[in-house]
Design a protein around this motif. Structure first.
Motif, PDB file in Angstrom:
ATOM      1  N   GLY A  26      99.964 231.277  29.529  1.00 26.53           N
ATOM      2  CA  GLY A  26      99.274 230.258  28.740  1.00 26.53           C
ATOM      3  C   GLY A  26      99.530 228.869  29.284  1.00 26.53           C
ATOM      4  O   GLY A  26      98.648 228.000  29.261  1.00 26.53           O
ATOM      5  N   ALA A  27     100.745 228.614  29.795  1.00 24.32           N
ATOM      6  CA  ALA A  27     101.057 227.323  30.410  1.00 24.32           C
ATOM      7  C   ALA A  27     100.240 227.120  31.674  1.00 24.32           C
ATOM      8  O   ALA A  27      99.753 226.008  31.950  1.00 24.32           O
ATOM      9  N   THR A  28     100.081 228.170  32.460  1.00 27.51           N
ATOM     10  CA  THR A  28      99.254 228.067  33.671  1.00 27.51           C
ATOM     11  C   THR A  28      97.816 227.709  33.314  1.00 27.51           C
ATOM     12  O   THR A  28      97.193 226.853  33.955  1.00 27.51           O
ATOM     13  N   GLY A  55     107.222 226.960  31.460  1.00 25.96           N
ATOM     14  CA  GLY A  55     106.975 227.932  32.522  1.00 25.96           C
ATOM     15  C   GLY A  55     105.582 227.770  33.090  1.00 25.96           C
ATOM     16  O   GLY A  55     104.959 226.712  33.001  1.00 25.96           O
ATOM     17  N   GLY A  56     105.085 228.850  33.674  1.00 24.07           N
ATOM     18  CA  GLY A  56     103.765 228.807  34.276  1.00 24.07           C
ATOM     19  C   GLY A  56     103.753 228.012  35.571  1.00 24.07           C
ATOM     20  O   GLY A  56     104.785 227.527  36.052  1.00 24.07           O
ATOM     21  N   THR A  57     102.568 227.859  36.140  1.00 24.51           N
ATOM     22  CA  THR A  57     102.398 227.129  37.392  1.00 24.51           C
ATOM     23  C   THR A  57     101.188 226.211  37.273  1.00 24.51           C
ATOM     24  O   THR A  57     100.491 226.205  36.258  1.00 24.51           O
ATOM     25  N   GLY A  96     110.164 223.153  33.530  1.00 20.29           N
ATOM     26  CA  GLY A  96     110.435 224.176  34.535  1.00 20.29           C
ATOM     27  C   GLY A  96     109.600 224.141  35.786  1.00 20.29           C
ATOM     28  O   GLY A  96     109.963 224.781  36.776  1.00 20.29           O
ATOM     29  N   ASP A  97     108.476 223.454  35.818  1.00 20.31           N
ATOM     30  CA  ASP A  97     107.615 223.448  37.003  1.00 20.31           C
ATOM     31  C   ASP A  97     107.529 222.017  37.546  1.00 20.31           C
ATOM     32  O   ASP A  97     106.726 221.212  37.086  1.00 20.31           O
ATOM     33  N   ALA A  98     108.365 221.713  38.530  1.00 18.97           N
ATOM     34  CA  ALA A  98     108.419 220.360  39.088  1.00 18.97           C
ATOM     35  C   ALA A  98     107.104 219.970  39.741  1.00 18.97           C
ATOM     36  O   ALA A  98     106.687 218.808  39.675  1.00 18.97           O
ATOM     37  N   GLN A 119     114.092 220.173  33.722  1.00 14.77           N
ATOM     38  CA  GLN A 119     114.549 221.277  34.559  1.00 14.77           C
ATOM     39  C   GLN A 119     114.799 222.506  33.695  1.00 14.77           C
ATOM     40  O   GLN A 119     115.228 222.404  32.546  1.00 14.77           O
ATOM     41  N   ASP A 120     114.540 223.675  34.263  1.00 18.16           N
ATOM     42  CA  ASP A 120     114.768 224.923  33.536  1.00 18.16           C
ATOM     43  C   ASP A 120     116.234 225.298  33.653  1.00 18.16           C
ATOM     44  O   ASP A 120     116.680 225.814  34.678  1.00 18.16           O
TER      45      ASP A 120
END
Length: 644
Positions: free
Chosen positions: A152-154, A174-176, A193-195, A233-234
């Protein structure tokens, strides 16, 4: 087994038919005790997506913040969820108590195909949902947040972010994010979590790093700190921990409303993609404390209710130094609405005023309705409670019905307010109001009046007419009260909105909107101001508050005599100068010399040449007096004394 919070029992299904949308609020109450296992997914109209609605609006009471800007959440889970799983997800996010605290809602939205999110189909589902909300209730696009988790984040990063013009904030866990995606800016975002995704949002929002602490980096746009991107950061944080951080660092900072030509509660964000503006949501950041209050104010018939807004700076203010602003809200609104949606909290934070928003329709909730008499008792009550209040600087502002009340109550309590203003008044008081104004009119007891109307306001009254219900009758009433000649019938050839030729009338700006402005004066100064605001519907306009305050701040009232006092200023001096020129008292070189002396005084005022400014004003006053421009000489002298 621990009992799940009551929120789960209020999970309700999304109705497919348009008729069902109108029944959502009643359906929520009817199903409040239904178990989650009894709920069945129902498709969003025309799409086929399962959507679970968690509705805690029943938790609202008058002690809470303004409900129309409460945060709302569209939640995109990692995978399709059933009713029980949707409730589990709300718990895992820590949203159960949050939704109750803010008396608000969350929608958990499954992929349209039941398996994975599709960029086209699920984007259509997103717009279908947003488009339908205004048809089941108003004010849906004021503080909508989007949460994405895993897949869902993606989807949120790659698709929603490019279609987020009505969204107040994004939180992804999360996700990308694809390197080819550019989010629609401005869009506040908290990325956990996704820099790489965070960098895309930072770039799109033209934000720069302002702080880094405990793995959380905050970026802000230099021109607007509400345009914020936070990268986390995760470090193994749970969903609830990450949401709590997202709320603290980003989601609680703003809301977003539509400020262009249509009613913002009924805007379709698929069709309308511009005009959504970010505003601050955090009262703590503004340094203002909100307190709901109930009191009988001496009545034996019940209690009144109002909201108090007290700036932190008030605690150190000397007695009798702070202005008091009384707000009157529109039909069916809460008192918080005009304060929070009207820009007045920001305004009192800036100028240090004390403000109250009165429940002028209190009978809806078992309270008494405020009127002119009880408002006078409220002012007296507040002056005792807060001795910092200057009772010679009490002002009233209203919206919609509140605007009509703000323009009528001073006719019953003439010397209570130093000035009044209203936006979007739906009617005037007719011949009775005009007669009342004539009956109480007295020299030096004017009530300065500022009327604002939206050109696109379908409830408002522009252009005016000769009807007794037209707001033109209010202009006539204040003309009678303030010693200004206002024709019996409007002539739209002299002014296309108000039907009366105004001094210095023409187009200027109020906030971000063009406005047709002008004034009317008696022999002492400006006492009426009229504004027609372009591209403004029937809605509180927060960017008008500074303009209205500037009008208020020109007036005081002598608390001993009730007489109106005009505050000394260079603007007032120039008004008298123009009058003296028009009347032929100042001509030729003398007029030029006086104008130059006034300009030099203003130029010298700040810095080491302050004394020189006072000398210029003294000389100007003497020259005006010799020329017979007595009023100008007095205005210059008053200004000089106020600056000494």
């Amino acid at each position: 087994m621990n009992e799940r919070p009551a929120l789960r029992r209020r999970t309700t299904r999304w109705a497919a038919a348009v008729a069902a949308f109108a029944l959502v609020s009643t359906a929520v109450a009817a199903q409040a005790s239904a178990a989650a296992s009894e709920l069945e997914p129902v498709a969003v109209p025309g799409i086929g997506t399962e959507v679970w609605l968690f509705d805690e609006r029943e938790a609202y009471d008058f002690t809470k913040r303004e409900p129309t800007i409460a945060p709302r959440y569209l939640v995109y889970p990692d995978k399709a969820v059933d009713a029980a799983e949707a409730a589990d997800l709300i718990d895992e996010l820590g949203l159960a108590t949050h939704l109750t605290e803010y008396a608000t809602r969350a929608w958990v939205i499954n992929p349209a195909n039941g398996v994975s999110y599709d960029p086209e189909t699920d984007l259509a589902s997103y717009f279908s949902l947003l488009s339908e909300l205004p048809r089941q209730a108003t004010w849906q696009h004021t503080n909508m947040k989007v949460i994405g988790i895993g897949e869902g984040a993606t989807f949120v990063n790659n698709v929603i972010s490019q279609n987020s013009w009505s969204i107040a904030g994004i939180f992804t866990y999360g996700g990308t994010m694809s390197s080819t995606v550019t989010p629609h800016a401005p869009i506040p975002a908290y990325i956990h979590g996704d820099a790489t995704a965070a960098e895309r949002y930072v770039s799109a929002n033209e934000a720069v790093r302002v702080s880094t602490q405990d793995g959380i980096t905050v970026h802000e746009n230099p021109d607007d700190p509400l345009v914020r991107v936070v990268a986390s950061q995760d470090g193994g944080q749970s969903l609830a921990e990450a949401f709590s951080a997202a709320w603290d660092h980003l989601l609680s900072h703003n809301y977003r409303i539509y400020l262009d030509a249509n009613n913002p509660g009924r805007v379709d964000p698929y069709v309308t993609r511009e005009g959504f503006t970010l505003f601050s949501y955090r009262l703590d950041d503004l340094g203002v404390r909100q307190t709901p209050v109930t009191d009988s104010l001496g009545s034996s018939g019940g209690e009144y209710m109002w909201q108090e807004y007290i700036p932190d700076s008030a605690a150190e203010a000397p007695a009798g130094t702070l202005p008091l602003i009384v707000l009157l809200h529109g039909t069916t609104d809460m008192p918080q609405h005009i304060a929070e949606r009207g820009g007045w909290i920001e305004q009192v934070a800036e100028v240090g005023a004390i403000m109250v928003s009165a429940e002028n329709q209190g009978s809806r909730f078992g309270f008494l309705n405020f009127d002119a008499d009880s408002t006078e008792r409220l002012v007296q009550h507040l002056a005792v409670k807060y001795p910092q209040i200057d009772t010679g600087r009490v002002y009233a502002y209203g919206f919609s019905l509140g605007a009509s009340q703000a323009q009528s109550w001073p006719l019953a309590k003439r010397d209570l307010f130093a000035a009044v203003a209203g936006l979007g008044a739906p009617f005037g008081g007719g011949d009775a109001q005009i007669a009342q104004a004539r009956a109480i009119a007295a020299p030096r007891h004017e009530v300065p009046f500022y009327m604002l109307q939206g050109v696109n306001d379908t409830i408002g009254q522009l252009p005016v007419s000769a009807s007794s219900r037209s707001v033109y009758s209010a202009v006539r009433a204040y003309g009678a009260l303030n010693g200004v000649d206002v024709p019996q019938a409007p002539d739209l050839s002299t002014n296309p909105f108000y039907g009366i030729a105004l001094d210095d009338q023409g187009w200027d700006t109020i906030g971000a909107k063009d406005a047709h402005l002008g004034t009317l004066s008696n022999d002492r100064g400006v006492v009426i101001k009229l504004a027609a605001v372009n591209d403004l519907a029937h809605v509180n306009y927060p960017l008008s508050a500074p303009e209205i305050w500037d009008f208020f701040d020109d007036y005081r009232r002598d608390t001993a005599t009730g007489e109106l006092l005009f505050v000394p200023s260079f603007e007032r001096v120039r008004w008298h100068y123009d009058r003296a020129v028009r009347d032929g008292l100042l001509t030729g070189e003398l007029a030029i010399e006086l104008a130059e002396a006034i300009d030099r005084a203003e130029e010298f005022l700040d810095g080491p040449r302050h004394h020189a400014a006072l000398v210029q004003l003294r000389n100007a006053a003497r020259a005006a007096d010799r020329a017979g421009a007595v009023a100008l000489a007095a205005a210059v002298t008053e200004l000089r004394r106020s600056l000494s």
